[in-house]
Scaffold this motif. Structure first.
Motif, short mmCIF file in Angstrom:
data_model
loop_
_atom_site.label_atom_id
_atom_site.label_comp_id
_atom_site.label_asym_id
_atom_site.label_seq_id
_atom_site.Cartn_x
_atom_site.Cartn_y
_atom_site.Cartn_z
N LYS A 68 0.84 -1.20 0.00
CA LYS A 68 0.00 0.00 0.00
C LYS A 68 0.87 1.25 0.00
N MET A 69 1.96 1.23 0.75
CA MET A 69 2.86 2.39 0.76
C MET A 69 3.52 2.59 -0.60
N ALA A 70 3.91 1.49 -1.25
CA ALA A 70 4.50 1.61 -2.59
C ALA A 70 3.49 2.23 -3.56
N CYS A 71 2.23 1.83 -3.45
CA CYS A 71 1.18 2.39 -4.31
C CYS A 71 0.95 3.87 -4.00
N PHE A 72 0.87 4.21 -2.70
CA PHE A 72 0.65 5.59 -2.29
C PHE A 72 1.79 6.49 -2.76
N LEU A 73 3.02 6.06 -2.50
CA LEU A 73 4.17 6.89 -2.87
C LEU A 73 4.29 7.02 -4.38
N GLY A 74 3.99 5.94 -5.10
CA GLY A 74 3.99 6.02 -6.56
C GLY A 74 2.96 6.99 -7.07
N ARG A 75 1.79 7.02 -6.42
CA ARG A 75 0.74 7.95 -6.84
C ARG A 75 1.12 9.40 -6.54
N VAL A 76 1.79 9.62 -5.42
CA VAL A 76 2.26 10.98 -5.08
C VAL A 76 3.19 11.50 -6.16
N ARG A 77 4.05 10.63 -6.66
CA ARG A 77 5.06 11.05 -7.63
C ARG A 77 4.54 11.11 -9.07
N ALA A 78 3.71 10.12 -9.46
CA ALA A 78 3.36 10.01 -10.88
C ALA A 78 1.91 9.67 -11.13
N GLY A 79 1.02 9.99 -10.20
CA GLY A 79 -0.41 9.78 -10.42
C GLY A 79 -0.78 8.31 -10.51
N TRP A 80 -1.82 8.02 -11.33
CA TRP A 80 -2.32 6.65 -11.44
C TRP A 80 -1.29 5.70 -12.02
#
Length: 372
Positions: A68-80
């Motif tokens: 979940k953290m990998a998904c959240f951090l990825g979304r912060v940086r590059a959206g969906w």
């Protein structure tokens, strides 16, 4: 942000989380520490306070925390695109590594001997845990109220209270201390899966994995309770010895500890079993982050939510301290391992060495000790 910039950011997220998924030996605490060092300290994608807020949210909803953290951090940086790239690239190394071990296990009936290498790796990753705990503590514990909540949370952890209860209780304490009068709304997410006895083994395995990924709160070790109840006792697919071996695989492979389910799926149904188990257990995390992602920033501006998260953040730091203290006796067994831990801390704090090289250096020192 243009398409080219979006693509570059998504590729950056993919590369970073593939690296983290490849070197994140040691479970949740190590992986969270690696993410904090890369996303906050080195890359500057978000502040330490924002990182703690995301970590708090991931601990309050079901699913494996690290994914979940990998998904959240990825979304912060590059959206969906970043959400998908971060989660999938973080999972991929563990899937491939565990699949290889499962193949060897099924063919030869035992696990490769890696104790020499991991003798040096474990104190090195402990140094990473301690460094991340210190940095997060600086951000989360800034006043006497946070000190009280952190102390109470640490005490509760020592008495064996469930991590989720500690987080909720500390969050409520934050509401009482920082925001009076307070009101709290906590949405409940419930998914129920049935597995009719007439369905074949692969479908049952997929449904079991989905159920596990949807209801797994707190420590990833709860996974093994689910496996024992359903896979060992209910279906009789594995023996208790095979369950213990699966737990060992989850501990010695990089990335999320839920990769144990890849190993179990392979033993039960070969490659298709490994694939459906992996997809099933991690899919709910992607859906949960996709649903909650747009609301995280809005929630951060709510006084009530911020008060609640202050309490939860204090508890998060305490739980990391508790994890570090519980792992320390298993990690530092003699003067040599204590020296590796000390060198790791010096490398991280004094020379700002990349965690990857701290882990590699620890492994080399472990092999050197064996030769000497």
């Amino acid at each position: 942000m243009g398409k080219k910039e979006s693509l570059n950011r998504a590729l950056q997220v993919a590369g970073l989380f593939f690296k983290l998924g490849s070197i994140g030996f040691g479970g949740t605490a190590v992986n969270i520490a690696l993410m904090e060092e890369e996303a906050v300290t080195k890359q500057g994608w978000l502040s330490r306070e924002q990182f703690l807020d995301l970590l708090s949210v991931t601990n309050l909803v079901p699913g494996p925390t690290t994914v979940k953290m990998a998904c959240f951090l990825g979304r912060v940086r590059a959206g969906w695109a970043g959400l998908l790239a971060g989660g999938m690239c973080f999972i991929l190394p563990a899937f491939l590594f565990t699949l290889g071990l499962a193949w060897l296990y099924k063919r030869f009936g035992d696990l490769p001997q890696v104790s020499v290498l991991f003798y040096g790796v474990t104190p090195a990753v402990m140094a990473i845990i301690l460094a991340a705990t210190y940095r997060l503590g600086q951000s989360a514990i800034r006043d006497w109220k946070a000190v009280i909540l952190a102390a109470l949370s640490l005490t509760a952890s020592f008495f064996g209270l469930n991590e989720l209860l500690i987080l909720f209780a500390s969050g409520l304490g934050g509401l009482l201390l920082y925001q009076l009068p307070s009101a709290l709304f906590l949405p409940a997410i419930a998914l129920i899966f049935w597995s009719p006895s007439s369905w074949d083994k692969l479908i049952k395995l997929a449904l079991f994995s989905l159920k596990t990924g949807s209801f797994l709160f707190g420590s990833g070790m709860l996974l093994y309770a689910f496996i024992q109840r359903d896979v060992v006792l209910r279906y009789g697919w594995l023996s208790h010895k095979q369950l213990i071996d699966a737990i060992a695989v989850g501990q010695i492979t990089p990335g999320p500890v839920l990769s144990s389910l890849t190993f179990i799926g392979y033993l039960i149904g070969g490659f298709p079993g490994a694939l459906v188990s992996t997809v099933g257990v991690f899919l709910p995390s992607f859906l949960i982050v996709a649903i909650l992602g747009p609301w995280v920033e809005r929630l951060r501006h709510s006084a009530l939510v911020n008060s609640f998260l202050k309490g939860v953040n204090a508890a998060v730091v305490s739980l990391l301290v508790s994890v570090a203290l519980s792992l320390l006796p298993q990690t530092v067994k003699d003067w040599w391992s204590a020296g590796i831990l000390a060198l790791g801390l010096i490398a991280l704090f004094r020379f700002k060495v990349d965690s990857f090289w701290v882990v590699i250096g620890g492994g080399i020192l472990g092999i050197l000790r064996h030769w000497l």
